[in-house]
Design a protein around this motif. Sequence first.
Motif, PDB file in Angstrom:
ATOM      1  N   ARG A  74      -0.412  -2.394  -6.302  1.00 32.16           N
ATOM      2  CA  ARG A  74      -1.348  -3.771  -6.090  1.00 32.16           C
ATOM      3  C   ARG A  74      -1.490  -4.079  -7.258  1.00 32.16           C
ATOM      4  NH1 ARG A  74      -6.364  -3.787  -3.069  1.00 32.16           N
ATOM      5  NH2 ARG A  74      -7.599  -5.603  -3.584  1.00 32.16           N
ATOM      6  N   LEU A  75      -2.275  -3.501  -8.074  1.00 34.13           N
ATOM      7  CA  LEU A  75      -2.331  -3.830  -9.423  1.00 34.13           C
ATOM      8  C   LEU A  75      -1.342  -4.306  -9.983  1.00 34.13           C
ATOM      9  CD1 LEU A  75      -4.686  -3.255 -11.857  1.00 34.13           C
ATOM     10  CD2 LEU A  75      -4.425  -1.149 -12.080  1.00 34.13           C
ATOM     11  N   ASN A  76      -0.161  -3.445 -10.276  1.00 35.58           N
ATOM     12  CA  ASN A  76       0.774  -4.997 -10.347  1.00 35.58           C
ATOM     13  C   ASN A  76       1.021  -6.007 -10.109  1.00 35.58           C
ATOM     14  OD1 ASN A  76       3.287  -4.012 -12.417  1.00 35.58           O
ATOM     15  ND2 ASN A  76       4.387  -3.824 -11.354  1.00 35.58           N
ATOM     16  N   HIS A  77       0.987  -6.006  -8.999  1.00 34.14           N
ATOM     17  CA  HIS A  77       1.479  -7.357  -8.134  1.00 34.14           C
ATOM     18  C   HIS A  77       1.022  -8.297  -8.889  1.00 34.14           C
ATOM     19  CE1 HIS A  77       2.040 -10.391  -5.348  1.00 34.14           C
ATOM     20  NE2 HIS A  77       0.634 -10.132  -5.078  1.00 34.14           N
ATOM     21  N   THR A  78      -0.519  -8.149  -9.062  1.00 35.49           N
ATOM     22  CA  THR A  78      -1.996  -8.605  -9.470  1.00 35.49           C
ATOM     23  C   THR A  78      -1.766  -8.782 -10.724  1.00 35.49           C
ATOM     24  OG1 THR A  78      -3.759  -7.747  -8.547  1.00 35.49           O
ATOM     25  CG2 THR A  78      -4.546  -8.641 -10.455  1.00 35.49           C
ATOM     26  N   LEU A  79      -1.474  -8.146 -11.719  1.00 32.66           N
ATOM     27  CA  LEU A  79      -1.115  -7.953 -13.190  1.00 32.66           C
ATOM     28  C   LEU A  79       0.109  -9.452 -12.660  1.00 32.66           C
ATOM     29  CD1 LEU A  79      -1.734  -4.775 -15.177  1.00 32.66           C
ATOM     30  CD2 LEU A  79      -3.088  -6.405 -15.207  1.00 32.66           C
ATOM     31  N   ASN A  80       0.845  -9.124 -12.995  1.00 30.89           N
ATOM     32  CA  ASN A  80       2.236  -9.903 -12.357  1.00 30.89           C
ATOM     33  C   ASN A  80       1.653 -12.013 -12.067  1.00 30.89           C
ATOM     34  OD1 ASN A  80       4.080  -8.459 -13.557  1.00 30.89           O
ATOM     35  ND2 ASN A  80       4.544  -8.076 -11.246  1.00 30.89           N
ATOM     36  N   MET A  81       0.961 -11.675 -11.223  1.00 31.85           N
ATOM     37  CA  MET A  81       0.616 -12.746 -10.836  1.00 31.85           C
ATOM     38  C   MET A  81      -0.732 -13.294 -12.228  1.00 31.85           C
ATOM     39  SD  MET A  81       0.596 -13.611  -7.212  1.00 31.85           S
ATOM     40  CE  MET A  81      -0.946 -13.361  -5.770  1.00 31.85           C
ATOM     41  N   ILE A  82      -1.447 -12.277 -12.580  1.00 27.44           N
ATOM     42  CA  ILE A  82      -1.940 -13.138 -13.925  1.00 27.44           C
ATOM     43  C   ILE A  82      -0.914 -13.437 -15.059  1.00 27.44           C
ATOM     44  CG2 ILE A  82      -3.894 -12.793 -15.223  1.00 27.44           C
ATOM     45  CD1 ILE A  82      -4.527 -11.473 -13.870  1.00 27.44           C
ATOM     46  N   LEU A  83       0.231 -12.778 -14.746  1.00 33.65           N
ATOM     47  CA  LEU A  83       0.936 -13.411 -15.751  1.00 33.65           C
ATOM     48  C   LEU A  83       1.341 -14.667 -15.833  1.00 33.65           C
ATOM     49  CD1 LEU A  83       2.316  -9.565 -17.305  1.00 33.65           C
ATOM     50  CD2 LEU A  83       1.960 -11.839 -18.058  1.00 33.65           C
TER      51      LEU A  83
ATOM     52  N   ARG B  69      -0.232  -3.398 -18.386  1.00 36.49           N
ATOM     53  CA  ARG B  69       0.784  -2.400 -17.256  1.00 36.49           C
ATOM     54  C   ARG B  69       1.519  -1.558 -18.123  1.00 36.49           C
ATOM     55  NH1 ARG B  69       5.322  -7.084 -15.561  1.00 36.49           N
ATOM     56  NH2 ARG B  69       5.655  -7.051 -17.413  1.00 36.49           N
ATOM     57  N   THR B  70       1.678  -1.261 -19.763  1.00 41.85           N
ATOM     58  CA  THR B  70       2.073  -0.457 -19.910  1.00 41.85           C
ATOM     59  C   THR B  70       2.338   1.309 -19.555  1.00 41.85           C
ATOM     60  OG1 THR B  70       2.386  -1.771 -21.801  1.00 41.85           O
ATOM     61  CG2 THR B  70       3.485   0.798 -21.828  1.00 41.85           C
ATOM     62  N   PRO B  71       0.905   1.600 -18.939  1.00 34.70           N
ATOM     63  CA  PRO B  71       0.060   2.486 -18.748  1.00 34.70           C
ATOM     64  C   PRO B  71       0.589   2.645 -17.137  1.00 34.70           C
ATOM     65  CG  PRO B  71      -1.601   1.374 -19.455  1.00 34.70           C
ATOM     66  CD  PRO B  71      -0.364   0.667 -19.892  1.00 34.70           C
ATOM     67  N   LEU B  72       0.729   0.985 -16.587  1.00 33.33           N
ATOM     68  CA  LEU B  72       0.742   1.469 -15.011  1.00 33.33           C
ATOM     69  C   LEU B  72       1.567   1.853 -14.317  1.00 33.33           C
ATOM     70  CD1 LEU B  72      -0.931   0.451 -12.405  1.00 33.33           C
ATOM     71  CD2 LEU B  72      -0.024  -1.357 -12.773  1.00 33.33           C
ATOM     72  N   ILE B  73       2.754   1.299 -15.755  1.00 33.94           N
ATOM     73  CA  ILE B  73       4.531   1.803 -15.571  1.00 33.94           C
ATOM     74  C   ILE B  73       4.606   3.144 -15.665  1.00 33.94           C
ATOM     75  CG2 ILE B  73       7.239   1.169 -16.373  1.00 33.94           C
ATOM     76  CD1 ILE B  73       5.515  -1.204 -14.996  1.00 33.94           C
ATOM     77  N   GLY B  74       4.091   3.420 -16.478  1.00 36.36           N
ATOM     78  CA  GLY B  74       3.391   5.294 -16.399  1.00 36.36           C
ATOM     79  C   GLY B  74       2.982   5.825 -15.382  1.00 36.36           C
ATOM     80  N   ILE B  75       1.974   5.370 -14.855  1.00 37.96           N
ATOM     81  CA  ILE B  75       1.297   5.916 -13.706  1.00 37.96           C
ATOM     82  C   ILE B  75       2.208   5.917 -12.586  1.00 37.96           C
ATOM     83  CG2 ILE B  75      -0.485   5.787 -12.052  1.00 37.96           C
ATOM     84  CD1 ILE B  75      -2.223   4.108 -14.816  1.00 37.96           C
TER      85      ILE B  75
ATOM     86  N   GLY C 245       1.057   9.404  -2.901  1.00 42.46           N
ATOM     87  CA  GLY C 245       1.520   7.675  -2.564  1.00 42.46           C
ATOM     88  C   GLY C 245       0.680   7.349  -2.438  1.00 42.46           C
ATOM     89  N   ARG C 246      -0.298   6.791  -2.343  1.00 44.99           N
ATOM     90  CA  ARG C 246      -1.574   6.321  -2.813  1.00 44.99           C
ATOM     91  C   ARG C 246      -1.929   6.015  -3.605  1.00 44.99           C
ATOM     92  NH1 ARG C 246      -6.015   9.957   0.538  1.00 44.99           N
ATOM     93  NH2 ARG C 246      -4.901   9.860   2.398  1.00 44.99           N
ATOM     94  N   ILE C 247      -1.117   6.047  -4.400  1.00 43.08           N
ATOM     95  CA  ILE C 247      -1.604   5.863  -6.138  1.00 43.08           C
ATOM     96  C   ILE C 247      -0.718   4.795  -6.496  1.00 43.08           C
ATOM     97  CG2 ILE C 247      -1.635   6.966  -8.895  1.00 43.08           C
ATOM     98  CD1 ILE C 247      -2.369   9.378  -7.447  1.00 43.08           C
TER      99      ILE C 247
END
Length: 750
Positions: free
Chosen positions: A575-584, A540-546, A567-569
């Motif tokens: 979506r990745l963030n969403h998945t990570l949130n779900m896992i958490l 999540r930490t690098p993702l927030i940066g991205i 925009g695509r990135i």
Amino acid sequence: MIESDLKILHLEDNRYDAELIQAVLEQNFTDISVTLTDNRNEFISILESGNTDLVLADYTVPGFSGPEALKLAREKIPGLPFIFVSGTIGEERAVETLLEGANDYILKDRLDRLVPAVSKVSDNVRHRRKIIELENVINLIAGSTNDVIYNLDREHKVIKWLSSMNTMLGYSENSFTSDTAWWEERIHPDDKPVLMSSYTSALESGVLSKSTEYRFRKADGTYAYIDDKMYFERDASGRAIKIFGSMADISERKKLEDIQRWESEFYRNLLEDANIWIHVLDTQGNLLIWNRRAKELSGYSKEELFDGGNGWDTLTRGGYQKLKEIFWRLLNEQSSIKDFEQRIYTKDGRELIMVWSSNFVKNHKNEIIAVMLLGKDVTAEEKARQQLLSSEKYYRSLIESSSDYIFVCDEAGVIKYASSSFQTSTGISTGDITGQSIFSIIDLKDSATVENFIKGWLTGNLETGKFEVEITSPVRGQVFLEIKLRNMLSDPDIRGIIVNARDISERKMFEKELILAKDQAEEMNRLKSSFFANMSHELRTPLIGIMGFAEILADYENDPEVASTAGRILASSRRLNHTLNMILDLRKLELSDTRSFYEETDITGILNALKEDFTPEAQEKGIEIRVNADENIIFETDRELLLKALLNIISNAVKYTESGFVELAATRNASGVMIKVKDTGIGIPAENQQNIFVPFKQVSEGFSRAYEGSGLGLTIAKKITDLLKGEIRVSSELNKGSEFVLVFPEKGSR
Ligand code: ADP
């Protein structure tokens, strides 16, 4: 020479005549002795000396006369032979002397007649001497016997009692007479006619002896049984001239005979009336006794069965040969049989099961004279026994074929019976453990088991006595048994404790494996969750940066291509963030450290808000999203969690629906609240409807996946409803649509 030892008294006064006569006698007789006298006094004294067998006398002697001598002699010794030897006295005189009792008259000039006359006397004398001797012997016998000995005179009128009546019959010397009437009068009146007629016929028939029994009255008035033996002395014509007899008191013998007769009668009646079949055979196999019970049981009389026919073959329907062999063997070995079974068939055709025993009848020399066979009818008992046996067999086979092991123990736990299935299955020999304590094979591990055991043992209640134990099998190792006990000690037919043991080793093994697998799966899950949780943080930490930089770049207006790529990135990052949130989220829920905060929640409001959130996406897809709920459904719940669960469900409904609508509905009643999310989408195949709540499970998996998603949404929704004590159900039809129903109970019943 004629043999004779006559002692002759010769009365003669003429010496010459005397010598002549003596010479004639000595010439003709062997041991003859002659005493001569010529006077009266001497004649008398010689006679009185008792040594004279014969008197020879001259007719005239001086001072004495022949007839006077004859008279004297007859007086002194009755029957003493007397012969005149004299000169001529004239015919008339001679006849007179003979009439007076002289035996003969011989003339001196005819002495040749003397020899035959003396010879005749000699014969008589010898006979007389014999009788005297005999009488002496009889007197001796009479004196030495208890019997009464008697003789009767020629006319059978005078009895001479030769031995004392006193000893035997109690009559004193003067109380009996010689009259036969005295004897007759004392014969028992009942016996008298028979006795007298047999006596008369014996007298007339010419028999020499006769024995009769009769009762004779004794001096004391009682009767004695008499055995009277008579001997008849008969003359040439057969007339009984003398009767000798003896009366023996046989009262004692009679008494014994009576007792014996009574005894044999008694035993015969006993045999006859015994309630047991008795027949007696002699050593030739002839039937001697066939008692009443034999008659009753067989239906045959002795005559019916054995007169002119082989009754044994009829009775045994051809089994006689066997019986015969047994009979002879018995006799030869002198061994009796006991409880030998032989069936017989009655006259009316019934079969009887008889059990036989034998006994020998022996005589006084200990020789077998008969065999007694005693038969008991055991038909009823035997039938009952057979029935019992067959029912026992039936139940035994039931027990033996049961997959459970059955034991019967006594109150001390000693095994009385163990079913053979136990041996087959465990390899423990039932023979070895029978007689041993059940506790020697059962491992009573803990105190609870022991307590259960004892409880079951005492109460016999199958349910309270149900528990598990272990035993060790030489072929299978550890074997688990579920034990049920039934106390049947008070049941007279069983008198034991029934132990029913069910082999649960397989189930136990399965359970063990299952627990192991579950533990392993849980462990894996934990590992997986913590891995993702850790990874999520790291990601999540690098993702927030991205995402931040992508957002800046997306707004970059100088180069529209860069902006669109950014925009695509940004979309992928979200979506990745969403998945990570779900896992958490899932991780949080799984650790069950999530606390629920209940509050009054406006369910209708939540549904309306969610509708608003999803409207842009729905409109994009061309589907309608609507709410169907009463105004103001207020329910106490954890608002945030409920929102999260619904969010996931509604997001799926919109995602998997290409046309039609998504309906959000809610109803409230006293028991709680029900929320429905219904769509007209692709539906879920029936076989997947349970899997969809499992983490990472998606209906379309692998490369053919048509829809994006992590497979975590429903898992989270399920975890949340569980946490809120609710329930989630799905009903769905492929290509028609799905309906998810969430039910939450009212506060009081959570
Ligand atoms: P995902 O993130 O893949 O949607 P979910 O746990 O939310 O994971 O759902 C699991 C799977 O259940 C989905 O992949 C999908 O195949 C199926 N599913 C869930 N909701 C619906 C629905 N409303 N209509 C059709 N399929 C659904």
